[in-house]
Write a protein that holds these residues in place. Structure first.
Motif, mmCIF file in Angstrom:
data_model
loop_
_atom_site.group_PDB
_atom_site.id
_atom_site.type_symbol
_atom_site.label_atom_id
_atom_site.label_comp_id
_atom_site.label_asym_id
_atom_site.label_seq_id
_atom_site.Cartn_x
_atom_site.Cartn_y
_atom_site.Cartn_z
ATOM 1 N N MET A 1 -2.863 -9.521 9.225
ATOM 2 C CA MET A 1 -3.303 -8.718 8.111
ATOM 3 C C MET A 1 -2.437 -9.028 6.902
ATOM 4 S SD MET A 1 -3.206 -4.573 7.668
ATOM 5 C CE MET A 1 -4.872 -4.235 8.133
ATOM 6 N N ASN A 2 -3.091 -9.320 5.805
ATOM 7 C CA ASN A 2 -2.382 -9.542 4.555
ATOM 8 C C ASN A 2 -2.133 -8.171 3.919
ATOM 9 O OD1 ASN A 2 -1.501 -10.129 2.009
ATOM 10 N ND2 ASN A 2 -3.047 -11.682 1.608
ATOM 11 N N LEU A 3 -0.898 -7.735 3.926
ATOM 12 C CA LEU A 3 -0.573 -6.391 3.448
ATOM 13 C C LEU A 3 -0.867 -6.216 1.966
ATOM 14 C CD1 LEU A 3 2.740 -5.624 5.344
ATOM 15 C CD2 LEU A 3 0.404 -5.051 5.982
ATOM 16 N N ALA A 4 -0.706 -7.260 1.179
ATOM 17 C CA ALA A 4 -0.936 -7.150 -0.260
ATOM 18 C C ALA A 4 -2.398 -6.828 -0.577
ATOM 19 C CB ALA A 4 -0.512 -8.434 -0.958
ATOM 20 N N ASP A 5 -3.314 -7.324 0.244
ATOM 21 C CA ASP A 5 -4.745 -7.117 0.004
ATOM 22 C C ASP A 5 -5.309 -5.907 0.738
ATOM 23 O OD1 ASP A 5 -4.756 -9.401 -1.563
ATOM 24 O OD2 ASP A 5 -5.331 -10.697 0.105
ATOM 25 N N ALA A 6 -4.535 -5.302 1.609
ATOM 26 C CA ALA A 6 -5.024 -4.198 2.427
ATOM 27 C C ALA A 6 -5.014 -2.887 1.644
ATOM 28 C CB ALA A 6 -4.154 -4.057 3.673
ATOM 29 N N SER A 7 -6.063 -2.106 1.838
ATOM 30 C CA SER A 7 -6.106 -0.777 1.237
ATOM 31 C C SER A 7 -5.291 0.185 2.111
ATOM 32 C CB SER A 7 -7.550 -0.292 1.135
ATOM 33 O OG SER A 7 -8.062 -0.024 2.433
ATOM 34 N N ASP B 1 -6.448 2.762 3.527
ATOM 35 C CA ASP B 1 -7.283 3.022 4.713
ATOM 36 C C ASP B 1 -7.169 1.901 5.739
ATOM 37 O OD1 ASP B 1 -8.190 5.472 3.753
ATOM 38 O OD2 ASP B 1 -10.003 4.606 2.862
ATOM 39 N N ASP B 2 -7.136 0.650 5.259
ATOM 40 C CA ASP B 2 -6.958 -0.488 6.172
ATOM 41 C C ASP B 2 -5.626 -0.369 6.912
ATOM 42 O OD1 ASP B 2 -9.344 -1.654 5.277
ATOM 43 O OD2 ASP B 2 -8.307 -2.937 3.817
ATOM 44 N N LEU B 3 -4.592 -0.039 6.165
ATOM 45 C CA LEU B 3 -3.266 0.117 6.774
ATOM 46 C C LEU B 3 -3.258 1.263 7.775
ATOM 47 C CD1 LEU B 3 -1.022 -0.441 3.641
ATOM 48 C CD2 LEU B 3 -1.246 -1.979 5.598
ATOM 49 N N ARG C 1 3.767 -0.496 9.545
ATOM 50 C CA ARG C 1 4.148 0.918 9.449
ATOM 51 C C ARG C 1 4.958 1.182 8.175
ATOM 52 N NH1 ARG C 1 2.736 5.735 11.922
ATOM 53 N NH2 ARG C 1 3.468 6.926 10.168
ATOM 54 N N SER C 2 5.875 0.309 7.850
ATOM 55 C CA SER C 2 6.691 0.479 6.645
ATOM 56 C C SER C 2 5.836 0.429 5.384
ATOM 57 C CB SER C 2 7.781 -0.588 6.571
ATOM 58 O OG SER C 2 8.708 -0.410 7.603
ATOM 59 N N ARG D 1 3.218 3.149 0.820
ATOM 60 C CA ARG D 1 2.045 3.411 -0.018
ATOM 61 C C ARG D 1 1.585 4.861 0.075
ATOM 62 N NH1 ARG D 1 -2.190 -1.374 0.245
ATOM 63 N NH2 ARG D 1 -0.771 -3.107 0.354
ATOM 64 N N ALA D 2 1.648 5.442 1.251
ATOM 65 C CA ALA D 2 1.269 6.839 1.401
ATOM 66 C C ALA D 2 2.197 7.725 0.583
ATOM 67 C CB ALA D 2 1.281 7.232 2.876
ATOM 68 N N ALA D 3 3.478 7.413 0.565
ATOM 69 C CA ALA D 3 4.439 8.191 -0.233
ATOM 70 C C ALA D 3 4.117 8.053 -1.720
ATOM 71 C CB ALA D 3 5.860 7.727 0.054
#
Length: 72
Positions: free
Chosen positions: A1-7, A9-11, A57-58, A63-65
């Motif tokens: 998973m490319n974290l930069a492109d993930a929303s 919700d994806d995360l 997870r990090s 992003r949630a914070a």
């Protein structure tokens, strides 16, 4: 998973998958090893699996914070 492109919700979905895998590793390591392909595309060694878990997870927590702080 490319974290930069993930929303976010994806995360969240990926974190849920990885948490399921982590529970299996602790409760039933043989099943976790058998189902590794379901959680990891490459069937990576266990140390890489845990790295993926912590990396995703990090990023999700960060992003949630941010979302929470911006919503305040």
């Amino acid at each position: 998973m490319n974290l930069a492109d993930a929303s976010l919700d994806d995360l969240a979905r990926r974190v849920a998958e990885l948490e399921e895998w982590a529970r299996l590793v602790e409760d039933d390591p043989d099943t976790a090893a058998t189902l590794g392909h379901r959680f990891f595309q490459e069937g990576a060694p266990a140390d890489i699996d845990w790295d993926d878990y912590h990396r995703v997870r990090s990023e999700y927590d960060r992003r949630a914070a941010e979302e929470f702080d911006l919503g305040q």
